[in-house]
Scaffold this motif. Structure first.
Motif, PDB file in Angstrom:
ATOM      1  N   PRO A  15    -128.537  -2.073 -26.997  1.00 24.28           N
ATOM      2  CA  PRO A  15    -127.804  -1.837 -25.745  1.00 24.28           C
ATOM      3  C   PRO A  15    -128.419  -0.694 -24.948  1.00 24.28           C
ATOM      4  CG  PRO A  15    -126.376  -1.506 -27.669  1.00 24.28           C
ATOM      5  CD  PRO A  15    -127.734  -1.821 -28.168  1.00 24.28           C
ATOM      6  N   THR A  16    -128.440  -0.856 -23.639  1.00 27.87           N
ATOM      7  CA  THR A  16    -128.920   0.212 -22.767  1.00 27.87           C
ATOM      8  C   THR A  16    -127.824   1.250 -22.596  1.00 27.87           C
ATOM      9  OG1 THR A  16    -130.057   0.653 -20.681  1.00 27.87           O
ATOM     10  CG2 THR A  16    -128.171  -0.816 -20.567  1.00 27.87           C
ATOM     11  N   ASN A  17    -128.138   2.314 -21.912  1.00 27.18           N
ATOM     12  CA  ASN A  17    -127.121   3.311 -21.592  1.00 27.18           C
ATOM     13  C   ASN A  17    -127.384   3.819 -20.189  1.00 27.18           C
ATOM     14  OD1 ASN A  17    -129.187   5.299 -21.821  1.00 27.18           O
ATOM     15  ND2 ASN A  17    -128.864   5.342 -24.008  1.00 27.18           N
ATOM     16  N   GLY A  18    -126.433   4.522 -19.659  1.00 25.10           N
ATOM     17  CA  GLY A  18    -126.539   5.046 -18.310  1.00 25.10           C
ATOM     18  C   GLY A  18    -125.155   5.277 -17.745  1.00 25.10           C
ATOM     19  N   ILE A  25    -122.882  -2.429 -21.705  1.00 23.74           N
ATOM     20  CA  ILE A  25    -122.264  -3.283 -20.692  1.00 23.74           C
ATOM     21  C   ILE A  25    -121.899  -2.465 -19.465  1.00 23.74           C
ATOM     22  CG2 ILE A  25    -120.287  -4.769 -20.165  1.00 23.74           C
ATOM     23  CD1 ILE A  25    -120.215  -5.409 -23.199  1.00 23.74           C
ATOM     24  N   LEU A  26    -122.318  -2.953 -18.314  1.00 24.10           N
ATOM     25  CA  LEU A  26    -121.962  -2.361 -17.025  1.00 24.10           C
ATOM     26  C   LEU A  26    -121.143  -3.387 -16.265  1.00 24.10           C
ATOM     27  CD1 LEU A  26    -122.236  -0.200 -14.773  1.00 24.10           C
ATOM     28  CD2 LEU A  26    -124.279  -1.443 -14.030  1.00 24.10           C
ATOM     29  N   THR A  27    -119.940  -3.021 -15.878  1.00 19.46           N
ATOM     30  CA  THR A  27    -119.105  -3.900 -15.070  1.00 19.46           C
ATOM     31  C   THR A  27    -119.299  -3.517 -13.613  1.00 19.46           C
ATOM     32  OG1 THR A  27    -117.484  -4.141 -16.840  1.00 19.46           O
ATOM     33  CG2 THR A  27    -116.748  -4.675 -14.612  1.00 19.46           C
ATOM     34  N   THR A  47    -127.038  -7.130  -9.833  1.00 12.74           N
ATOM     35  CA  THR A  47    -128.246  -6.325 -10.021  1.00 12.74           C
ATOM     36  C   THR A  47    -128.300  -5.151  -9.049  1.00 12.74           C
ATOM     37  OG1 THR A  47    -129.531  -7.882  -8.679  1.00 12.74           O
ATOM     38  CG2 THR A  47    -129.634  -8.140 -11.073  1.00 12.74           C
ATOM     39  N   ASN A  48    -127.784  -5.332  -7.840  1.00 12.59           N
ATOM     40  CA  ASN A  48    -127.707  -4.195  -6.906  1.00 12.59           C
ATOM     41  C   ASN A  48    -126.788  -3.112  -7.456  1.00 12.59           C
ATOM     42  OD1 ASN A  48    -129.458  -5.378  -5.094  1.00 12.59           O
ATOM     43  ND2 ASN A  48    -127.842  -6.234  -3.819  1.00 12.59           N
ATOM     44  N   GLY A  49    -125.707  -3.520  -8.109  1.00 17.03           N
ATOM     45  CA  GLY A  49    -124.773  -2.566  -8.706  1.00 17.03           C
ATOM     46  C   GLY A  49    -125.321  -1.895  -9.949  1.00 17.03           C
ATOM     47  N   ALA A  50    -126.378  -2.457 -10.515  1.00 23.10           N
ATOM     48  CA  ALA A  50    -126.981  -1.904 -11.733  1.00 23.10           C
ATOM     49  C   ALA A  50    -128.278  -1.160 -11.441  1.00 23.10           C
ATOM     50  CB  ALA A  50    -127.234  -3.029 -12.737  1.00 23.10           C
TER      51      ALA A  50
END
Length: 102
Positions: A15-18, A25-27, A47-50
């Protein structure tokens, strides 16, 4: 995990982080009405939100009201981006077939 079994240990997913990422998971939320929107436009919003989040693979889960043109998922081949209808996003057969179709 199925990915490990199918790839004989060659595919490892960490899993990534940030910012605002929870266990990889990024919502991403939007005020746009997604009903009838194409899967690709839904993916653009995601993808713009991430942006700014480092990742090797991206799995975009769109609400079931998004138009997938009769499919349950799409993926780039070869590539690192896949889009899923929400109701099929956790189905291993759908996930594995997209990863290994590339």
């Amino acid at each position: 995990m199925r990915y490990d079994e199918c790839s004989n240990g060659a595919l490892i997913i960490d899993p990534t982080n940030g910012a605002n990422v929870n266990n990889g998971i990024l919502t991403v939320t939007t005020t746009q009405n997604l009903k009838g929107m194409t899967w690709r436009l839904c993916g653009n919003i995601a993808t713009n939100g991430a942006s700014g989040i480092s990742r090797d693979f991206t799995m975009i889960v769109c609400p079931d009201v998004v138009d997938f043109g009769g499919a349950v998922a799409w993926g780039t081949a070869p590539g690192t981006l896949s889009w899923y209808k929400s109701m099929y996003a956790s189905v291993p057969l759908v996930q594995v077939s997209h990863i290994y179709s590339a």
